[in-house]
Design a protein around this motif. Structure first.
Motif, PDB file in Angstrom:
ATOM      1  N   ASP A  68      -4.374 -13.005   0.379  1.00  0.00           N
ATOM      2  CA  ASP A  68      -3.055 -12.871  -0.231  1.00  0.00           C
ATOM      3  C   ASP A  68      -3.241 -12.461  -1.687  1.00  0.00           C
ATOM      4  OD1 ASP A  68      -0.328 -13.034  -0.570  1.00  0.00           O
ATOM      5  OD2 ASP A  68      -0.438 -15.123  -1.204  1.00  0.00           O
ATOM      6  N   LEU A  69      -2.679 -11.322  -2.045  1.00  0.00           N
ATOM      7  CA  LEU A  69      -2.918 -10.796  -3.388  1.00  0.00           C
ATOM      8  C   LEU A  69      -1.637 -10.138  -3.891  1.00  0.00           C
ATOM      9  CD1 LEU A  69      -5.179 -10.090  -5.512  1.00  0.00           C
ATOM     10  CD2 LEU A  69      -5.485  -7.967  -4.249  1.00  0.00           C
ATOM     11  N   PRO A  70      -1.132 -10.550  -5.052  1.00  0.00           N
ATOM     12  CA  PRO A  70       0.051  -9.859  -5.586  1.00  0.00           C
ATOM     13  C   PRO A  70      -0.287  -8.414  -5.920  1.00  0.00           C
ATOM     14  CG  PRO A  70      -0.432 -11.890  -6.820  1.00  0.00           C
ATOM     15  CD  PRO A  70      -1.607 -11.618  -5.936  1.00  0.00           C
ATOM     16  N   ILE A  71       0.643  -7.509  -5.623  1.00  0.00           N
ATOM     17  CA  ILE A  71       0.387  -6.082  -5.829  1.00  0.00           C
ATOM     18  C   ILE A  71       1.556  -5.427  -6.560  1.00  0.00           C
ATOM     19  CG2 ILE A  71       0.141  -3.853  -4.628  1.00  0.00           C
ATOM     20  CD1 ILE A  71      -1.499  -5.423  -2.505  1.00  0.00           C
ATOM     21  N   VAL A  72       1.211  -4.573  -7.519  1.00  0.00           N
ATOM     22  CA  VAL A  72       2.210  -3.712  -8.162  1.00  0.00           C
ATOM     23  C   VAL A  72       1.812  -2.274  -7.832  1.00  0.00           C
ATOM     24  CG1 VAL A  72       3.218  -2.932 -10.341  1.00  0.00           C
ATOM     25  CG2 VAL A  72       2.632  -5.354 -10.051  1.00  0.00           C
ATOM     26  N   PHE A  73       2.725  -1.527  -7.193  1.00  0.00           N
ATOM     27  CA  PHE A  73       2.446  -0.126  -6.873  1.00  0.00           C
ATOM     28  C   PHE A  73       2.908   0.771  -8.002  1.00  0.00           C
ATOM     29  CE2 PHE A  73       2.833  -1.956  -2.563  1.00  0.00           C
ATOM     30  CZ  PHE A  73       1.608  -1.556  -2.055  1.00  0.00           C
ATOM     31  N   LEU A  74       2.128   1.813  -8.248  1.00  0.00           N
ATOM     32  CA  LEU A  74       2.538   2.878  -9.166  1.00  0.00           C
ATOM     33  C   LEU A  74       2.812   4.091  -8.300  1.00  0.00           C
ATOM     34  CD1 LEU A  74      -0.280   2.543 -11.849  1.00  0.00           C
ATOM     35  CD2 LEU A  74       1.950   1.411 -11.806  1.00  0.00           C
TER      36      LEU A  74
END
Ligand code: CA
Length: 216
Positions: A68-74
């Motif tokens: 489980d890993l928080p992700i921010v997409f660009l």
């Protein structure tokens, strides 16, 4: 934190900005071996969607399958279905290019705060802020702050001694600058009142420039 971005100027600028904030960054210029990403034990991954050898959504799927890993997409593609793809993956956030670095930093902080991964308490003089716990004290007395006031105080504490413009506070604390700058004044006044219930003035107005927290 891990950053995957093939556009070198963007990657370098983001790495510099994050390091300046004290956030350790491992950068990748193309679709990496997911094991290498996980080996960096990141708290958060910032993933470009369009990479030379793959796609950020697929990488997110591979990473999330392992942990489980928080992700921010660009993403340069702002089509609605792309945004939905991101959220169907359980993405924590996304930014459409071109984005302001300050905006990315605000999102990164917000994700880390939400997932309880932002560092512990920070201090300036007799003020202590623990964003994770949602608590702030001055001279040992709890300050009854709203969530926005807490975020504002945490930012002021991190930037103590510096003059911060209203625009800077809007982008850093509120995440963007679409609000009326009067919002900043109102929150600064309320925060100042609460701080001064327990000591002398430390949150100063610098006429025409902004505000400065000068802890003693
Ligand atoms: Ca790209």
């Amino acid at each position: 934190m891990v950053l995957v971005e093939d556009e070198e100027p963007v990657r370098h600028a983001v790495e510099r900005a994050l390091r300046h904030e004290g956030i350790a960054v491992t950068g990748f210029s193309d679709y990496p071996d997911p094991d290498l990403v996980l080996a960096a034990a990141p708290d958060l991954a910032v993933l470009d969607v369009l990479l030379p050898s793959g796609d950020g959504f697929e990488l997110a799927r591979e990473l999330r399958a392992a942990r489980d890993l928080p992700i921010v997409f660009l993403t340069a593609r702002d089509a609605v279905e792309d945004r939905l793809d991101g959220f169907e993956l359980g993405a924590d956030d996304y930014l459409v290019k071109p984005f302001a670095l300050e905006e990315l930093l605000a999102r990164v902080r917000a994700v880390l705060r939400r997932t309880g991964r932002l560092g512990a308490a920070i201090e300036a003089g007799d003020v202590v802020v623990d964003e994770q716990a949602g608590l702030a004290t001055r001279a040992g007395s709890p300050l009854e702050l709203t969530p926005t006031e807490l975020r504002l105080l945490a930012y002021l504490v991190r930037q103590r001694g510096l003059v911060l413009s209203k625009h800077q506070l809007l982008t850093q604390v509120w995440g963007y600058d679409a609000y009326d700058p009067n919002v900043v004044e109102v929150h600064v006044s309320a925060l100042r009142r609460k701080l001064e219930a327990h000591g002398l003035r430390i949150l100063h107005t610098v006429r025409g420039l902004g505000y400065r927290l000068d802890p003693r």
